[in-house]
Write a protein that holds these residues in place. Structure first.
Motif, mmCIF file in Angstrom:
data_model
loop_
_atom_site.group_PDB
_atom_site.id
_atom_site.type_symbol
_atom_site.label_atom_id
_atom_site.label_comp_id
_atom_site.label_asym_id
_atom_site.label_seq_id
_atom_site.Cartn_x
_atom_site.Cartn_y
_atom_site.Cartn_z
ATOM 1 N N LYS A 101 0.826 -1.213 0.000
ATOM 2 C CA LYS A 101 0.000 0.000 0.000
ATOM 3 C C LYS A 101 0.854 1.254 0.000
ATOM 4 O O LYS A 101 0.606 2.191 -0.776
ATOM 5 C CB LYS A 101 -0.927 -0.018 1.212
ATOM 6 N N VAL A 102 1.882 1.290 0.856
ATOM 7 C CA VAL A 102 2.718 2.492 0.913
ATOM 8 C C VAL A 102 3.605 2.606 -0.327
ATOM 9 O O VAL A 102 3.874 3.707 -0.813
ATOM 10 C CB VAL A 102 3.545 2.534 2.215
ATOM 11 N N TRP B 106 1.490 4.140 -2.876
ATOM 12 C CA TRP B 106 1.307 5.564 -2.573
ATOM 13 C C TRP B 106 2.505 6.375 -3.079
ATOM 14 O O TRP B 106 2.337 7.432 -3.689
ATOM 15 C CB TRP B 106 1.139 5.746 -1.065
ATOM 16 N N TYR C 83 2.732 -0.467 8.048
ATOM 17 C CA TYR C 83 2.286 0.481 7.028
ATOM 18 C C TYR C 83 0.772 0.573 6.907
ATOM 19 O O TYR C 83 0.267 1.308 6.046
ATOM 20 C CB TYR C 83 2.914 0.125 5.680
ATOM 21 N N GLU C 84 0.059 -0.135 7.749
ATOM 22 C CA GLU C 84 -1.389 0.017 7.805
ATOM 23 C C GLU C 84 -1.822 0.811 9.027
ATOM 24 O O GLU C 84 -3.011 1.015 9.248
ATOM 25 C CB GLU C 84 -2.067 -1.359 7.801
ATOM 26 N N TRP D 74 -1.220 6.928 7.964
ATOM 27 C CA TRP D 74 -2.062 7.452 6.891
ATOM 28 C C TRP D 74 -2.637 8.813 7.228
ATOM 29 O O TRP D 74 -2.895 9.625 6.334
ATOM 30 C CB TRP D 74 -3.126 6.415 6.522
ATOM 31 N N LEU E 147 0.242 10.972 6.140
ATOM 32 C CA LEU E 147 0.345 11.073 4.685
ATOM 33 C C LEU E 147 -0.795 11.911 4.106
ATOM 34 O O LEU E 147 -0.598 12.662 3.139
ATOM 35 C CB LEU E 147 0.360 9.678 4.059
ATOM 36 N N GLU E 148 -1.983 11.785 4.695
ATOM 37 C CA GLU E 148 -3.113 12.610 4.248
ATOM 38 C C GLU E 148 -2.852 14.086 4.540
ATOM 39 O O GLU E 148 -3.206 14.966 3.742
ATOM 40 C CB GLU E 148 -4.395 12.147 4.938
#
Length: 259
Positions: free
Chosen positions: A122-123, A126, A235-236, A241, A244-245
């Motif tokens: 996921k990362v 991203w 990373y979850e 997140w 990152l948002e």
């Protein structure tokens, strides 16, 4: 030292301060995948062969305290304080050869033994979606680093692989991260790091970048004390997140202001 919120947890503001982001840098062992158990077993077997610790296998606590995340020089000095450094380094060289042979055996039978840190895909996506430059920065020998990256399917993801032993000094000195910045042609002010060890975090901080501490095996307290700007389980982790948002929001503000 990372800024902290009233509850004592690191804030995410230092990550947002890197906007506009140019690059994201990753350690390998313990940061991309939990390879420490394989290293631990290899060290156990090699040390038992020479009668280390009166024949008692080293435990995980000893491995984390004295070996994991350390440069070869530091690990050799921790393990063999009475040996000449050259002899200790030769032992570590032999251990790495054993480790690689274990890897080829393990992964010919069960590739799933190499487990990526949860949420890694996921990362990675991203980072790719944002078009950021990226490098792997490690104290592992190059042959091991490239093997791990290949097995994780990330050979095409990383634009550079920086090895501490090929720099002026390995982590915790900043030189590996400084070389990564130079090779990617980016600035520390617009880059950040993912690391799992105190030594790696200190290296990233010394190079002028905020570091996300990934608490795979090392004690969380040691990562915060080393200067992690943000501490995440994997990373979850929602904290990652949220950070990152926030960065995406700051990027959007900059883009709008320039229109």
């Amino acid at each position: 030292m990372a800024a902290t919120a009233p509850n004592g947890n690191p804030t995410v503001s230092s990550l947002a301060a890197t906007v506009p982001v140019q690059a994201v840098l990753f350690d390998i062992d313990g940061t991309l995948c939990d390879s420490d158990p394989l290293h631990h077993v290899a060290f156990q077997e090699m040390l038992l062969e020479i009668g280390y610790n009166n024949g008692v296998p080293i435990d995980e606590e000893f491995f984390i305290k004295n070996i994991a995340g350390r440069s070869d020089v530091e690990a050799a000095q921790n393990l063999f304080p009475d040996w000449e450094l050259e002899k200790g380094l030769k032992f570590l060289e032999d251990k790495e050869a054993k480790y690689r042979s274990c890897w080829f055996f393990l992964f010919s039978l069960a590739k799933e033994r190499l487990v990526p840190v949860k949420g890694l895909a996921k990362v990675v996506q991203w980072v790719k979606d944002h078009g950021y430059k990226r490098a792997a920065v490690t104290n592992a020998p190059r042959i091991n680093a490239e093997l791990m990256i290949s097995l994780l399917g990330l050979s095409d993801f990383f634009q550079a692989v920086i090895v501490g032993g090929e720099c002026e000094q390995p982590k915790p000195a900043p030189y590996p991260y400084l070389r990564a910045l130079k090779e990617l042609q980016v600035s520390a002010e617009h880059s950040f790091v993912f690391e799992d060890s105190p030594a790696g975090i200190r290296a990233g901080v010394a190079a002028g970048m905020p570091v996300v501490g990934v608490a795979t095996r090392n004690p969380e307290k040691s990562l915060v004390e080393a200067g992690a700007a943000l501490l995440v389980k994997d990373y979850e982790d929602p904290k990652l997140w949220a950070a990152l948002e926030e960065m995406d929001g700051e990027e959007a503000k900059l883009k709008k202001a320039s229109e």
